[in-house]
Scaffold this active site. Structure first.
Site, PDB file in Angstrom:
ATOM      1  N   TYR A 118      40.164  56.420  16.127  1.00 39.03           N
ATOM      2  CA  TYR A 118      40.017  55.013  16.530  1.00 39.03           C
ATOM      3  C   TYR A 118      39.284  54.866  17.859  1.00 39.03           C
ATOM      4  CZ  TYR A 118      44.765  55.495  18.766  1.00 39.03           C
ATOM      5  OH  TYR A 118      45.874  55.876  19.478  1.00 39.03           O
ATOM      6  N   GLU A 119      38.966  53.600  18.185  1.00 44.29           N
ATOM      7  CA  GLU A 119      38.114  53.260  19.335  1.00 44.29           C
ATOM      8  C   GLU A 119      36.730  53.902  19.227  1.00 44.29           C
ATOM      9  OE1 GLU A 119      39.030  50.975  21.237  1.00 44.29           O
ATOM     10  OE2 GLU A 119      41.131  50.892  20.671  1.00 44.29           O
ATOM     11  N   GLY A 120      36.243  54.050  18.011  1.00 42.34           N
ATOM     12  CA  GLY A 120      34.969  54.725  17.775  1.00 42.34           C
ATOM     13  C   GLY A 120      35.223  56.194  17.534  1.00 42.34           C
TER      14      GLY A 120
END
Length: 593
Positions: free
Chosen positions: A440-442
């Site tokens: 997550y978060e890229g």
């Protein structure tokens, strides 16, 4: 039951000896409210909270999980009480502006406080973490009235916040989001659409949830240039600050996940919900990235916390577990066998984790210091330089720290043998909970592309060369007793600069080149960064007496001899390019053998 003791001695060493934090704080007017004694008191209190409050609910929270029924989410037993204690302790606003009820503590300090909660209950930590991120975005871009309405309640924990970006068809490519924002007559907007993977999108921990939602207004420009940011509260807020009617936003479901099961990951449906524009129309992505840069560093801290937790438990297990004899003869002749610590391979795994922890902690504080310069320092040149450093190193902090932490956690689990696969020892949960931090978060692959594409190639390597110059200048001043780490770090700097030049040249000739080598390049920068951290650690420990400091020097030597040589493998892969990767046809990947 798994153990955890906050590594306060290491934290003090990093702050006081490696980075001389008090001198830095006292040199800048906006930070003079913090000194070493205050910082130590904060860390000691957080250590107590982590051990006594969040550690006991970690496994039970995983086993019970968050539950969804009729649009409502119930968090596991103990979570509401823990969140209340966390909020009442002022931890949500630890780094927030005092104007809104925060304490304005520097990021150098808050990364260490966050590490302890991530170590003991990462699923719990995600609830206040998203509130902190939402508060940052609002503090940077919201109107004065919006700040007064929302920020004090968020930082007190009465309300919580979310970040609503992802849609079922649009993950990393936010430019193709479909959520609509249609203006109403009262200057509000009607928000319609669906968002997925929303951490804390629905729960029972707070009175209200303030969703920050990316959406497109009518006639907005195509792509990411047409994205705006909106406040969409779960309950609308009356003029006097009291809660009004329920807004038309609801959780359609929660995800059933590999890990962090106590964290409610929601599908949110916005059915003509009332929203309020934050900042200017079509400039929402800039506001969201204020939040995301801090969040990405936080994901690196999640990795560090997991690695520290895993290391402590594996080291204790290895000390207690009797099996086999030392190759040099019995080390515990009064017992049926020696502890598995006598075996070199067990030590290798533990030292890999320990080296990762100490370098990661130093690197997180270093990046935190750069963020503090951008926020608290008045010198425009220092701020400009720090902004460049943050932009360059944020993807490294997120991706390298979580990649290396995952490897360290796997090594720690392996020390347990079969017991590492059994729930009661805590290692299998640690592995499951940490895996998401690489995603997550890229995803870490996306972080690597961001580094090589936007931060190096687009910049023609200028920011990277400024960073390597800083490293070389620091290392050149080391004296002869530290020549072993001085030489290998200088060599690494030279090699990273050379491979960067090679990448800049190849990227001009082959558009596919950079994408195919991006992960190896990010790891090369990460390995160099850890070497830099160990030079700073070694210099700080060099003239100090006692085993604590001597072991710092030995661990720096271990890193140079056993981990840093991975650079050569990374360089070989980069020089091989991406032609072999791209030569397969698209059909090949779905052909049946």
């Amino acid at each position: 039951m798994p153990i955890y003791n906050a590594p306060l001695a290491d934290m003090r060493f990093i702050l006081n000896d490696v980075f001389n934090a008090e001198k830095f704080w006292q040199s800048h007017q906006k930070l003079q409210h913090i000194d070493a004694a205050t910082a130590e008191a904060i860390l000691e209190e957080m250590a107590k909270f982590a051990k006594n409050v969040t550690l006991p609910i970690n496994r039970s929270g995983d086993e019970e999980g968050a539950h969804y029924a009729n649009g409502e989410v119930t968090t596991p037993k103990g979570y509401k009480d823990a969140f209340l204690q966390y909020a009442e302790g002022g931890w949500i606003g630890l780094g927030a502006d005092e104007r809104w009820g925060g304490q304005s503590m520097p990021k150098m300090l808050t990364v260490l406080a966050d590490e302890m909660i991530f170590a003991t209950s990462p699923a719990f930590m995600l609830y206040p973490l998203l509130s902190v991120g939402a508060g940052m975005a609002l503090n940077s871009y919201a109107s004065e009235q919006q700040k007064q309405t929302y920020l004090p309640k968020i930082y007190s924990g009465e309300w919580t916040g979310t970040m609503c970006l992802t849609e079922p068809h649009a993950g990393t490519d936010l430019g193709i989001i479909k959520t609509k924002a249609e203006p109403n007559a009262d200057d509000s907007y009607k928000i319609t659409g669906t968002k997925i993977f929303i951490t804390g999108g629905e729960h029972d921990l707070s009175q209200n949830i303030i969703h920050l939602v990316l959406a497109k207004t009518p006639n907005a420009p195509a792509g990411s240039r047409g994205i705006s940011l909106f406040i969409v509260p779960k309950y609308l807020v009356n003029e006097d600050g009291s809660l009004g009617e329920r807004n038309a936003v609801s959780a359609g479901s929660i995800e059933h996940k590999m890990g962090i099961k106590a964290s409610a990951t929601c599908v949110l449906n916005f059915d003509a919900a009332k929203g309020f524009l934050v900042g200017k129309e079509n400039e929402g992505l800039a506001a969201m990235f204020v939040m995301m840069n801090y969040e990405r560093l936080s994901m690196g801290i999640q990795g560090l916390g997991a690695s520290e937790f895993a290391y402590q438990n594996a080291a204790q297990y290895a000390t207690d577990r009797l099996q086999g004899r030392s190759a040099t003869g019995a080390q515990q002749p009064d017992k049926a066998a020696d502890s598995i610590l006598v075996h070199g391979d067990v030590r290798r795994m533990l030292l890999n984790a320990r080296a990762n922890n100490e370098a990661s902690r130093a690197f997180a504080v270093y990046v935190g210091q750069q963020l503090d310069i951008t926020k608290f320092v008045d010198d425009p040149e220092l701020v400009k330089k720090a902004n460049h450093r943050v932009a360059l190193l944020t993807p490294v902090a997120k991706a390298f720290l979580t990649d290396t932490a995952f490897n360290a956690v796997i090594d720690a689990q392996m020390c347990f043998g079969g017991h590492g696969y059994i729930a009661e020892w805590g290692m299998e949960q640690c592995v499951r909970d940490l895996r998401i931090a690489q995603i997550y978060e890229g995803t870490n692959g996306v972080q690597s592309q961001d580094l090589i594409g936007r931060k190096v190639i687009k910049d023609k390597g200028i920011s990277l060369y400024e960073y390597t110059a800083e490293i070389c200048n620091f290392v050149q001043d080391l004296d002869i007793e530290l020549e072993y780490i001085k030489d290998c770090t200088l060599d690494a700097c030279t090699e990273v600069e050379a491979i960067t030049q090679f990448i800049l040249e190849q990227a001009q000739e082959n558009p596919d080149f950079s994408n195919g080598v991006a992960v190896d390049y990010l790891h090369a920068i990460g390995l160099l960064s850890f070497a830099y951290m160990f030079t700073r650690i070694a210099k700080a420990a060099q003239n100090q007496a006692g085993d604590f400091y001597q072991n710092k020097l030995l661990l720096a030597q271990y890193y140079c001899e056993k981990i840093l040589p991975d650079l050569n493998t990374r360089f070989t892969r980069i020089r091989a390019g991406s032609d072999t990767i791209m030569q397969f046809s698209a059909e090949y990947f779905t052909q049946q053998n």
